[in-house]
Scaffold this active site. Structure first.
Site, PDB file in Angstrom:
ATOM      1  N   ARG A 147      35.485 -14.718 -33.182  1.00  0.00           N
ATOM      2  CA  ARG A 147      35.888 -15.971 -33.831  1.00  0.00           C
ATOM      3  C   ARG A 147      37.407 -15.993 -33.924  1.00  0.00           C
ATOM      4  NH1 ARG A 147      31.390 -14.265 -37.133  1.00  0.00           N
ATOM      5  NH2 ARG A 147      29.649 -15.734 -36.996  1.00  0.00           N
ATOM      6  N   LYS A 171      31.728 -13.534 -41.118  1.00  0.00           N
ATOM      7  CA  LYS A 171      31.362 -14.485 -42.159  1.00  0.00           C
ATOM      8  C   LYS A 171      30.503 -13.816 -43.225  1.00  0.00           C
ATOM      9  CE  LYS A 171      31.546 -18.910 -39.719  1.00  0.00           C
ATOM     10  NZ  LYS A 171      30.782 -20.107 -39.310  1.00  0.00           N
ATOM     11  N   HIS A 236      37.009 -21.678 -29.772  1.00  0.00           N
ATOM     12  CA  HIS A 236      35.565 -21.668 -29.968  1.00  0.00           C
ATOM     13  C   HIS A 236      34.817 -21.955 -28.666  1.00  0.00           C
ATOM     14  CE1 HIS A 236      32.590 -21.090 -33.035  1.00  0.00           C
ATOM     15  NE2 HIS A 236      31.912 -22.145 -32.655  1.00  0.00           N
ATOM     16  N   ARG A 239      34.482 -18.770 -26.979  1.00  0.00           N
ATOM     17  CA  ARG A 239      33.392 -17.996 -27.609  1.00  0.00           C
ATOM     18  C   ARG A 239      32.050 -18.492 -27.098  1.00  0.00           C
ATOM     19  NH1 ARG A 239      31.461 -15.208 -32.352  1.00  0.00           N
ATOM     20  NH2 ARG A 239      29.987 -16.437 -33.574  1.00  0.00           N
ATOM     21  N   HIS A 262      25.623 -13.960 -35.732  1.00  0.00           N
ATOM     22  CA  HIS A 262      24.841 -15.044 -36.317  1.00  0.00           C
ATOM     23  C   HIS A 262      23.821 -14.476 -37.296  1.00  0.00           C
ATOM     24  CE1 HIS A 262      25.608 -17.877 -32.644  1.00  0.00           C
ATOM     25  NE2 HIS A 262      26.611 -17.867 -33.494  1.00  0.00           N
ATOM     26  N   TYR A 271      22.077 -21.770 -27.267  1.00  0.00           N
ATOM     27  CA  TYR A 271      22.625 -21.425 -25.958  1.00  0.00           C
ATOM     28  C   TYR A 271      21.582 -21.442 -24.850  1.00  0.00           C
ATOM     29  CZ  TYR A 271      26.807 -20.170 -28.471  1.00  0.00           C
ATOM     30  OH  TYR A 271      27.923 -20.228 -29.260  1.00  0.00           O
TER      31      TYR A 271
END
Length: 301
Positions: A147, A171, A236, A239, A262, A271
């Site tokens: 990120r 995160k 992003h 990424r 995630h 994806y």
């Protein structure tokens, strides 16, 4: 918001921080959404289905994404109250439930990524420090799927050791292992040689590290130099390209989930749209019924 509501929201936020490792910005967003709801329904702690039913018309002009986020915050809040025995019921069934479609990520083709790398490598061959920095940034963005915040905030000592991976706190404070390719390690080592002694950040800028905004600008500039429309590119998007191209070359979704950090596999599943042809071919090739494979297996047994 009433004093009693503030106390409940404080308890809710404390639980999110302690049990789920929610980041400060996440907690602020929850507080903001709950405060917006209180303006419509009054006392959140005592609101029932009738009061929550007023939210749909009051929030009719909000975007679907905002409405979905606010409703999710309220559902979690009332679920918390019920779990903690602070309410005997959960009125969240009365909340508006907008239909939202998760936008598909913008996709870069492999040859476009190759063009960016060729251009960045050619310019870095001059040994100019900022060109070495740009190549290192590109290698880590596309090669490891970092990120933007994770990348720009890397300490100067990152990748100084021989391990082929980084341990990052992403995160919500969740740690994950990020593999680092040999070429990325070489690019970072060349860039590190230009850093002043005692540097705190791997990518310093101004009084701290390079900002996310500056990273965005640098990536777009590299895209333009490679002949790619800058508006199609962002950190992003690179990424996304990392994830998309790994999946296209046979990576497992669970592995991809771990690499991207995630929390929910559903986030990673987006994806799968980018290479549906490969997935269909995979089923046709390896399924037991494909090409009589099942019959052949039975015969050989």
């Amino acid at each position: 918001m009433t004093e009693s509501d503030r106390a409940l929201v404080d308890r809710f936020a404390d639980a999110l921080a302690a049990e789920r490792g929610a980041a400060r910005n996440t907690l602020l967003a929850y507080r903001s959404d709950l405060a917006a709801a209180a303006e419509v329904v009054g006392d959140l702690g005592l609101a029932g289905a009738a009061e929550l039913g007023r939210l749909a018309p009051a929030w009719a002009e909000l975007s679907p994404a905002t409405l979905a986020r606010r409703s999710a915050a309220l559902r979690r809040f009332y679920g918390f109250l019920a779990d903690e025995g602070l309410r005997s019921d959960d009125p969240s069934a009365a909340l508006p439930r907008p239909r939202t479609v998760r936008p598909l990520p913008r996709v870069l083709e492999p040859d476009e990524v190759d063009a960016m790398f060729r251009e960045a490598e050619d310019r870095a061959a001059s040994g100019e420090p900022l060109r070495l920095r740009n190549l290192a940034l590109l290698e880590l963005l596309y090669g490891s799927g970092l990120r933007a915040t994770e990348l720009v905030s890397l300490p100067a000592r990152a990748l100084a050791r021989p391990e082929p991976f980084l341990i990052l706190s992403g995160k919500g404070g969740k740690e994950r292992l990020v593999p680092i390719s040999d070429r990325a390690r070489v690019a970072v080592a060349r860039w590190r040689e230009t850093l002043p002694k005692g540097a705190v950040w791997l990518f310093p800028g101004g009084k701290a590290h390079v900002s996310r905004v500056r990273l965005f600008q640098l990536v777009r500039a590299m895209a333009a130099e490679a002949g790619i429309a800058p508006e199609r590119i962002s950190p992003h998007v690179l990424r996304h390209a990392f994830a998309t191209h790994l999946l296209a070359n046979g990576a497992d979704l669970r592995v991809l989930q771990a690499l991207l950090g995630h929390a929910d596999i559903a986030t990673t599943q987006i994806y799968t749209h980018v290479d549906s042809k490969r997935l269909v071919e995979l089923v046709n090739r390896v399924h037991p019924l494909a090409g009589g494979a099942l019959a052949k297996a039975s015969t050989s047994a």
